[in-house]
Design a protein around this motif. Structure first.
Motif, PDB file in Angstrom:
ATOM      1  N   VAL A 213       0.852  -1.190   0.000  1.00 31.27           N
ATOM      2  CA  VAL A 213       0.000   0.000   0.000  1.00 31.27           C
ATOM      3  C   VAL A 213       0.887   1.238   0.000  1.00 31.27           C
ATOM      4  O   VAL A 213       1.781   1.372   0.843  1.00 31.27           O
ATOM      5  N   THR A 214       0.659   2.138  -0.926  1.00 33.87           N
ATOM      6  CA  THR A 214       1.495   3.335  -1.059  1.00 33.87           C
ATOM      7  C   THR A 214       0.754   4.633  -0.760  1.00 33.87           C
ATOM      8  O   THR A 214       1.370   5.686  -0.688  1.00 33.87           O
ATOM      9  N   ASN A 215      -0.559   4.556  -0.579  1.00 34.12           N
ATOM     10  CA  ASN A 215      -1.286   5.772  -0.222  1.00 34.12           C
ATOM     11  C   ASN A 215      -2.627   5.408   0.406  1.00 34.12           C
ATOM     12  O   ASN A 215      -3.210   4.368   0.094  1.00 34.12           O
ATOM     13  N   ILE A 216      -3.069   6.262   1.310  1.00 33.14           N
ATOM     14  CA  ILE A 216      -4.351   6.103   1.988  1.00 33.14           C
ATOM     15  C   ILE A 216      -5.208   7.318   1.656  1.00 33.14           C
ATOM     16  O   ILE A 216      -4.747   8.452   1.773  1.00 33.14           O
ATOM     17  N   LYS A 217      -6.444   7.086   1.245  1.00 36.32           N
ATOM     18  CA  LYS A 217      -7.303   8.172   0.773  1.00 36.32           C
ATOM     19  C   LYS A 217      -8.564   8.278   1.620  1.00 36.32           C
ATOM     20  O   LYS A 217      -9.076   7.284   2.128  1.00 36.32           O
ATOM     21  N   GLY A 218      -9.062   9.516   1.745  1.00 34.70           N
ATOM     22  CA  GLY A 218     -10.294   9.752   2.475  1.00 34.70           C
ATOM     23  C   GLY A 218     -10.221  11.039   3.262  1.00 34.70           C
ATOM     24  O   GLY A 218      -9.167  11.689   3.341  1.00 34.70           O
ATOM     25  N   ARG A 219     -11.352  11.406   3.856  1.00 34.76           N
ATOM     26  CA  ARG A 219     -11.400  12.610   4.677  1.00 34.76           C
ATOM     27  C   ARG A 219     -11.408  12.212   6.148  1.00 34.76           C
ATOM     28  O   ARG A 219     -10.384  12.172   6.801  1.00 34.76           O
ATOM     29  N   ASN A 220     -12.543  11.869   6.680  1.00 34.26           N
ATOM     30  CA  ASN A 220     -12.628  11.435   8.068  1.00 34.26           C
ATOM     31  C   ASN A 220     -12.500   9.914   8.195  1.00 34.26           C
ATOM     32  O   ASN A 220     -11.823   9.412   9.082  1.00 34.26           O
ATOM     33  N   ARG A 221     -13.138   9.193   7.269  1.00 37.28           N
ATOM     34  CA  ARG A 221     -13.084   7.735   7.240  1.00 37.28           C
ATOM     35  C   ARG A 221     -12.367   7.296   5.963  1.00 37.28           C
ATOM     36  O   ARG A 221     -12.448   7.954   4.929  1.00 37.28           O
ATOM     37  N   LEU A 222     -11.645   6.190   6.057  1.00 34.59           N
ATOM     38  CA  LEU A 222     -10.945   5.652   4.896  1.00 34.59           C
ATOM     39  C   LEU A 222     -11.918   5.419   3.744  1.00 34.59           C
ATOM     40  O   LEU A 222     -13.006   4.858   3.936  1.00 34.59           O
ATOM     41  N   GLU A 223     -11.491   5.862   2.548  1.00 29.30           N
ATOM     42  CA  GLU A 223     -12.322   5.681   1.363  1.00 29.30           C
ATOM     43  C   GLU A 223     -11.649   4.793   0.318  1.00 29.30           C
ATOM     44  O   GLU A 223     -12.307   4.280  -0.586  1.00 29.30           O
ATOM     45  N   GLY A 224     -10.344   4.616   0.444  1.00 29.63           N
ATOM     46  CA  GLY A 224      -9.653   3.776  -0.519  1.00 29.63           C
ATOM     47  C   GLY A 224      -8.156   3.793  -0.296  1.00 29.63           C
ATOM     48  O   GLY A 224      -7.619   4.617   0.464  1.00 29.63           O
ATOM     49  N   VAL A 225      -7.461   2.862  -0.951  1.00 20.71           N
ATOM     50  CA  VAL A 225      -5.998   2.787  -0.865  1.00 20.71           C
ATOM     51  C   VAL A 225      -5.427   2.629  -2.269  1.00 20.71           C
ATOM     52  O   VAL A 225      -6.112   2.157  -3.193  1.00 20.71           O
ATOM     53  N   THR A 226      -4.168   3.037  -2.404  1.00 17.64           N
ATOM     54  CA  THR A 226      -3.419   2.819  -3.638  1.00 17.64           C
ATOM     55  C   THR A 226      -2.383   1.738  -3.377  1.00 17.64           C
ATOM     56  O   THR A 226      -1.668   1.787  -2.370  1.00 17.64           O
ATOM     57  N   VAL A 227      -2.323   0.757  -4.269  1.00 22.68           N
ATOM     58  CA  VAL A 227      -1.395  -0.369  -4.131  1.00 22.68           C
ATOM     59  C   VAL A 227      -0.442  -0.356  -5.313  1.00 22.68           C
ATOM     60  O   VAL A 227      -0.844  -0.110  -6.461  1.00 22.68           O
ATOM     61  N   SER A 228       0.854  -0.613  -5.040  1.00 30.66           N
ATOM     62  CA  SER A 228       1.866  -0.650  -6.093  1.00 30.66           C
ATOM     63  C   SER A 228       2.688  -1.925  -5.988  1.00 30.66           C
ATOM     64  O   SER A 228       2.850  -2.491  -4.899  1.00 30.66           O
ATOM     65  N   GLN A 229       3.216  -2.331  -7.116  1.00 28.99           N
ATOM     66  CA  GLN A 229       4.130  -3.471  -7.128  1.00 28.99           C
ATOM     67  C   GLN A 229       5.532  -3.014  -6.729  1.00 28.99           C
ATOM     68  O   GLN A 229       5.893  -1.839  -6.892  1.00 28.99           O
ATOM     69  N   VAL A 230       6.332  -3.954  -6.226  1.00 29.12           N
ATOM     70  CA  VAL A 230       7.726  -3.669  -5.887  1.00 29.12           C
ATOM     71  C   VAL A 230       8.628  -4.669  -6.609  1.00 29.12           C
ATOM     72  O   VAL A 230       8.194  -5.761  -6.984  1.00 29.12           O
ATOM     73  N   ASP A 231       9.897  -4.267  -6.805  1.00 30.40           N
ATOM     74  CA  ASP A 231      10.846  -5.155  -7.480  1.00 30.40           C
ATOM     75  C   ASP A 231      11.548  -6.056  -6.463  1.00 30.40           C
ATOM     76  O   ASP A 231      11.185  -6.092  -5.283  1.00 30.40           O
ATOM     77  N   GLU A 232      12.593  -6.774  -6.900  1.00 33.68           N
ATOM     78  CA  GLU A 232      13.286  -7.716  -6.026  1.00 33.68           C
ATOM     79  C   GLU A 232      14.018  -7.016  -4.888  1.00 33.68           C
ATOM     80  O   GLU A 232      14.358  -7.648  -3.882  1.00 33.68           O
ATOM     81  N   ASN A 233      14.223  -5.710  -5.005  1.00 37.02           N
ATOM     82  CA  ASN A 233      14.846  -4.920  -3.939  1.00 37.02           C
ATOM     83  C   ASN A 233      13.815  -4.181  -3.094  1.00 37.02           C
ATOM     84  O   ASN A 233      14.166  -3.292  -2.322  1.00 37.02           O
TER      85      ASN A 233
END
Length: 418
Positions: A213-233
């Protein structure tokens, strides 16, 4: 100030098992100090089964497993002060605690550290975004559902494939929530295979490895998250971002032994386990202070916690009889160090006297197949264990006899492939 032969810090599975075994060994003056309102530790909120297969040869829920020890401790009249928080332990084994009755001081001949562990939080892994409602560690969410009967959310994403997170994926699903996926930054799962099968595959919950997870979105309550892939490092791969709408994020990214009190007492910690350095007697680097359970090393099975605490109890009883077990800082030449290669995450104990048999606990860093763990002193192999598979989620325990040692040279644990 009152004096006791043994003071045990923590009334969870390690503390209770140690107290009961000490009583069996003839130690009468035992005091358990527990900060919660009831003994039992984390088991009180683990209502799923699977506990006790090693210790009792049957499958129990967490409360059932804890009750076996709680009932026995009550029958043996072992004193346990609940709602009592230990504030300080000195190298001289003086314990300061606070309760609703105020501050109290206790003097012990021996202290057993059994404080367990805590969860790594969102802050520990530096997830950006606002501080919103709906973001929980897996253990906190489990406590809300199982102890307080409070539903934490209806649309969830889980970060981390630790066992509690996997179990919460199933628990939320059974309560009617939608669990979109479990994301794990490592290229391998960190939970036990049985939990992946029973908690994810049985409910068609996808597990994405090398994602975070690379970001958390929303105002007062969570509305969504952003997910990203990572490499071998474990570095983020640009352009792989994907958004998931959800009102709950469950974080299950590892456990850390509770060792602030250990450090106050002057105990030296292992940077790999974050628990105390101990010898084969489970004695720390401070004479008369012992450690077992998740405060020493994070276990995958509570059965191993209890068995380890029972072995510790035998060492404490011996210490009370002789006061001759030497800690590493007072007699470093008396100990044989235990080290490992880069493929092994840690070993416990970290040093031994060589005078007694012991069980060496370790974990591999990466999943391996058709391999063997080799213990050697110089070029001499003293113990070898073949494994069809070895995974980071499962602790490996190797019995070692003192007669197997061929010298005072360091012992090295090495992972080899057939």
């Amino acid at each position: 100030m009152t004096a006791h032969d043994v003071i045990i810090i923590g009334g969870g599975p390690a503390g209770l098992a140690a107290a009961i075994e000490l009583k069996h060994l003839g130690v009468a003056d035992i005091l358990i100090l527990e900060r919660e309102k009831e003994p039992g530790g984390i088991l009180r909120q683990c209502i799923h089964d699977g506990f006790g297969l090693q210790r009792f040869n049957e499958s129990l829920s967490g409360p059932e497993y804890a009750a076996r020890f709680i009932d026995q401790a009550k029958e043996m009249k072992i004193e346990c002060l609940t709602n009592t928080s230990v504030l300080e332990i000195t190298p001289g084994k003086k314990v300061i605690a606070a309760s609703r009755h105020g501050l109290a001081a206790y003097q012990a001949r021996a202290v057993v550290l059994a404080m367990g562990c805590r969860e790594r939080t969102r802050e520990a892994i530096r997830i950006p975004g606002s501080r919103l409602a709906g973001v929980y560690t897996a253990g906190v969410a489990q406590s809300y559902l199982n102890l307080k009967n409070i539903m934490v959310g209806r649309s969830a994403v889980i970060l981390g494939s630790g066992d509690i997170g996997l179990i919460m994926a199933r628990r939320l699903t059974l309560e009617g929530a939608k669990v979109h996926a479990v994301f794990e930054i490592q290229p391998h799962a960190n939970g036990l295979p049985r939990n992946i099968e029973q908690c994810l595959n049985d409910f068609n919950i996808p597990l994405f490895l090398s994602h975070t997870v690379t970001n958390i979105k929303g105002r007062n309550r969570l509305e969504g998250v952003t997910v990203s892939q990572v490499d071998e490092n474990l570095k983020l791969i640009p352009g792989t971002e994907k958004d998931y709408a959800c009102d709950t994020l469950i974080i299950s990214v590892g456990l850390i032994p509770e060792n602030e009190l250990s450090e106050m007492a002057g105990v030296i910690l292992d940077p790999r386990t974050h628990g105390p350095l101990v010898d084969e007697n489970y004695q720390t680097t401070v004479s008369g202070i012992f450690a077992a359970g998740n405060v020493l090393q994070v276990h995958d099975l509570v059965d191993f916690v209890s068995l380890e605490a029972e072995r510790l109890a035998a060492s404490v009883a011996g210490y009370l009889q002789t006061d001759t077990l030497l800690p590493a800082d007072s007699a470093p030449a008396e100990f044989i160090p235990i080290e490992s290669d880069q493929s092994i995450a840690f070993t416990v104990p970290q040093h031994v006297s060589g005078k007694a048999d012991f069980i060496l606990s370790l974990r591999v860093r990466h999943p391996s197949r058709n391999c063997q763990i080799v213990l050697q002193q110089g070029d001499k192999i003293i113990r070898s264990v073949k494994l069809r598979k070895a995974i980071p989620a499962e602790m490996i325990q190797i019995p070692v006899k003192s007669g197997d040692l061929v010298s005072r040279e360091k012992i090295t644990a090495v992972l080899k492939y057939e």
